[in-house]
Design an enzyme around this catalytic site. Structure first.
Site: not given
Ligand code: HEB
Length: 726
Positions: A266, A97
């Site tokens: 993921h 982020h």
């Molecule tokens: Fe992520 C977590 C959505 C892309 C790495 N994710 C997460 C959550 C959600 C999301 C709703 C839960 C938060 C809380 O704590 O409740 N993603 C999402 C979307 C997209 C994404 C709609 C566009 C397609 N991711 C992404 C990327 C990466 C990531 C490109 C890197 C390379 N995530 C992640 C991790 C986690 C999440 C390592 C776990 C955190 C903890 O364990 O605390």
């Protein structure tokens, strides 16, 4: 307020907005207005001007820091217990982020200044509970002090998390220097409420084609990208794929990178939606003073651990959320999924008839097993035909997936750092990557070569304006937001830049051909800058000032092969007020576009002013247009622009046919046309602050100051991308 002007007789575009849209003060009117102290040139940065982060980083015990980060991952704290006893997932999300706000259109956002500490990002709904992740890092930040910035720490923590859980890592470059105030120059959109708020007006219906305003790269205010529950909260995975493609593209990611990143990310961690989201209190920026900068206090049971509410979605994606594995694609592709609701009421997808061994441990009770889940955005990787093909390939070829994830993660987290020369530390990868816009190292030309070329190019039959314009076109693509563009590399002679309308391709190629012919031992990049610099020097001499205009050689020449044409297209200016160029009228006022360009170049108000006034009299206008050329000795570096602009005997009238972009200046009797001007010229007489600066340059006794200030600002732009110089 939103631009509905029914009954208003004057026809105006209803979308006129300011460059900045809503600001922190609009969002949090009650927060302490510290900006009152940032006046008269005072800075909120306690490190001061002399602080050299690169030097401080070089003294960092990098491996000790990494070891401390690794230990922290499994050192669960009672005030925010780690899921599965491991903060890895949380830290990866924090890093993603931090980097994921980057957008290609203006290079703003991204991880390179530690903005996640400040509003609005510290309080974006999508950044929920990342305040805890940052707070967990504080003891380490405190220990290493100035040797590691927050900005670097966010990304390094993500890297260490991936690495320690067995995931593939391509490398790490440090060098992101912290700032100490929120970015003031960034447009986050015009929405008046964040995503999720009942009054958020953005309702993206599944069947609607996405109309995402430039330069934004997130679907709704407060999201990093897309709504995990689907467009506008509608769980339609196909349409979610559409939104993912558009938003990730704006962050420089193609479909393969998008799939790799999402699936790889993921593979770790979980989502949090243990209970009623209305029990979660204010985000950090509006939270109670006793909470000391933390927000999202939750009244649901304990408020943390198994009771955590973040996105509202609940569960992990895979059965092994603290180790790198092949399980994400296996579970995504092998199971059918049904739409269910989390305890917080969020829409999510659950495997049908999931086998016990494919279920995940409960995050705070290893003896309990719970179903895994997919968000609607994850389902997009299965449902969209293009994404599906990539997902299946990655499942068959795990090595390809690992490589793609590692590279995409590295790009995600380093995209806004500019050329590789800015990376610090022992883990900078050797390999050159095309998105780093590589430029081969140049060599320092000899004084004799410099002098010889200067003489020849000034004698080659071009005007001062033509040479100045070419150097300007080359250097002024620089943007300090992601350190791309600039004169180094001489990409102005390559696609796509040589064909940009603003660069007047025909004239440009004639000038470039001559520069190539005469450059001798100089690189093309150096010769382009030197040609402009020599022209400025001549213009100053012709105006009676015997000054030297500094030139520092050593630029290299990039190749077309190492230039990603598509990724350079976003650098094309829609307007360049310095050359009095406007491609098409924008919804933002033209003078605001000038301001934006100056901001990208890192110019101050006086630098902006002196450059515009100087470039006009030098004859650097697009197509040599007459607007703003308030002089009868074009090509000489004089303060005539300011003297004539501020002359009380001229009055200005808009030229009816072109709306409000063009003006004619008449003598007071209204008989004789004196000058022509655009908005970007007249703003220097109309805006009270710009006028105050223009007055200084128009004053008697400041003729030479004008010349010297112009040269200093010119040199700054020419050298803006010289990271090799100190
Ligand atoms: Fe992520 C977590 C959505 C892309 C790495 N994710 C997460 C959550 C959600 C999301 C709703 C839960 C938060 C809380 O704590 O409740 N993603 C999402 C979307 C997209 C994404 C709609 C566009 C397609 N991711 C992404 C990327 C990466 C990531 C490109 C890197 C390379 N995530 C992640 C991790 C986690 C999440 C390592 C776990 C955190 C903890 O364990 O605390």
């Amino acid at each position: 307020k939103t631009g509905e002007m029914s009954g208003c007789p004057i026809e105006k575009p209803t979308t006129v907005r300011s460059l900045l849209g809503r600001t922190n003060r609009d969002w949090w009117p009650d927060s302490l207005p510290l900006e009152v102290l940032n006046q008269g040139g005072t800075s909120p940065d306690p490190m001061g001007h002399e602080f050299d982060y690169a030097e401080a980083f070089k003294q960092l015990d990098y491996h000790a820091l990494k070891a401390d980060l690794k230990a922290l991952l499994t050192d669960s704290q009672p005030w925010w217990p780690a899921d599965y006893g491991n903060y890895g997932g949380l830290f990866i999300r924090m890093a993603w982020h931090a980097a994921g706000t980057y957008r290609t259109a203006d290079g703003r956002g991204g991880s390179n200044s530690g903005q996640q500490r400040f509003a609005p990002l510290n309080s974006w709904p999508d950044n929920g509970n990342l305040d805890k992740a940052r707070r967990l890092l504080w003891p380490i930040k405190q220990k290493y002090g100035k040797h590691i910035s927050w900005a670097d720490l966010f990304i390094l923590a993500g890297n260490v998390a991936i690495e320690s859980m067995g995931g593939p890592v391509f490398g790490f470059g440090g060098g992101r220097q912290d700032v100490f105030e929120p970015e003031k120059d960034i447009y986050w959109g015009s929405e008046e409420q964040f995503v999720g708020h009942p009054d958020n007006k953005t309702r993206i219906l599944p069947e609607e084609q996405l109309e995402l305003e430039q330069p934004l790269a997130a679907i709704q205010m407060g999201l990093i990208y897309v709504n995990p529950e689907g467009p506008g909260g509608v769980p339609d995975a196909l349409q979610s794929a559409r939104d993912m493609k558009e938003t990730f593209k704006r962050m420089a990611m193609n479909s393969e990178e998008t799939v790799a990143l999402t699936a790889g990310g993921h593979t770790f961690g979980k989502a949090h939606g243990a209970g009623d989201p209305s029990l979660v209190d204010e985000a950090p920026e509006g939270a109670d003073i006793a909470l000391q900068g933390l927000g999202w206090a939750s009244a649901h049971e304990s408020g943390f651990g198994e009771h955590t509410i973040t996105s509202g979605i609940e569960g992990s994606w895979v059965n092994t959320p603290t180790e790198w594995s092949e399980n994400y694609f296996r579970l995504l592709l092998d199971y059918d999924y049904e739409l269910v609701r989390s305890p917080a009421g969020a829409k999510q997808w659950q495997p049908i008839n999931q086998k016990e061994e494919d279920m995940a441990p409960a995050a705070h009770d290893p003896n309990k097993r719970v179903p895994t889940m997919m968000t609607t955005a994850d389902m997009a990787l299965k449902v969209d035909p293009e994404f599906r093909e990539i997902s299946e390939r990655f499942r068959r070829d795990h090595e390809a997936f690992k490589d793609a994830f590692a590279r995409a993660w590295f790009k995600l987290t380093h995209r806004d750092m500019g050329p590789k020369i800015r990376y610090l530390g022992p883990e900078v990868p050797e390999e050159d990557l095309i998105w780093q816009d590589p430029v081969p190292a140049g060599t320092m030309p000899s004084d004799a070569d410099v002098a010889a070329f200067k003489a020849k190019i000034l004698d080659a039959g071009f005007t001062v304006g033509q040479l100045v314009k070419t150097a300007w076109a080359s250097a002024s693509t620089y943007r300090r937001t992601d350190h791309r563009g600039g004169a180094n590399g001489a990409r102005i002679r390559l696609e796509p830049q040589r064909g940009w309308t603003v660069n007047e391709p025909d004239e440009l190629s004639a000038v470039l051909a001559k520069i190539e012919e005469l450059r001798g031992n100089l690189s093309v990049a150096d010769a382009i800058v030197l040609a402009g610099t020599a022209a400025v020097e001549k213009a100053a001499k012709d105006a009676g000032f015997d000054v030297e205009v500094p030139f520092t050689g050593g630029r290299g020449d990039a190749t077309q092969e190492w230039t990603d044409v598509e990724s350079f297209e976003v650098l094309e200016p829609v307007a360049d007020g310095f050359r009095n160029y406007l491609k098409t009228k924008q919804t933002v006022k033209t003078e605001e576009l000038l301001l934006d360009r100056a901001s990208l170049l890192g110019l101050s108000v006086p630098e902006l002013t002196v450059l515009v006034g100087g470039l006009r009299v030098l004859g650097a206008n697009y197509k040599d247009a007459p607007e703003g050329v308030f002089t009868d000795r074009k090509g000489q570096l004089t303060n005539d622009f300011f003297v004539n602009l501020l002359n009380n005997d001229t009055f200005w009238k808009v030229v009816d046919t072109s709306g409000d972009e063009e003006f004619i200046g008449y003598d007071r009797a209204g008989q004789h046309e004196r000058w022509r001007a655009t908005r970007t010229d007249l703003i220097f007489g109309s805006n009270s602050q710009l006028r105050a600066v223009a007055e200084v340059y128009a004053e008697r006794g400041h003729e030479e100051k004008f010349v010297r200030d112009f040269i200093a600002a010119w040199t700054k732009v020419m050298n803006a991308d010289r990271f090799d110089l100190k």
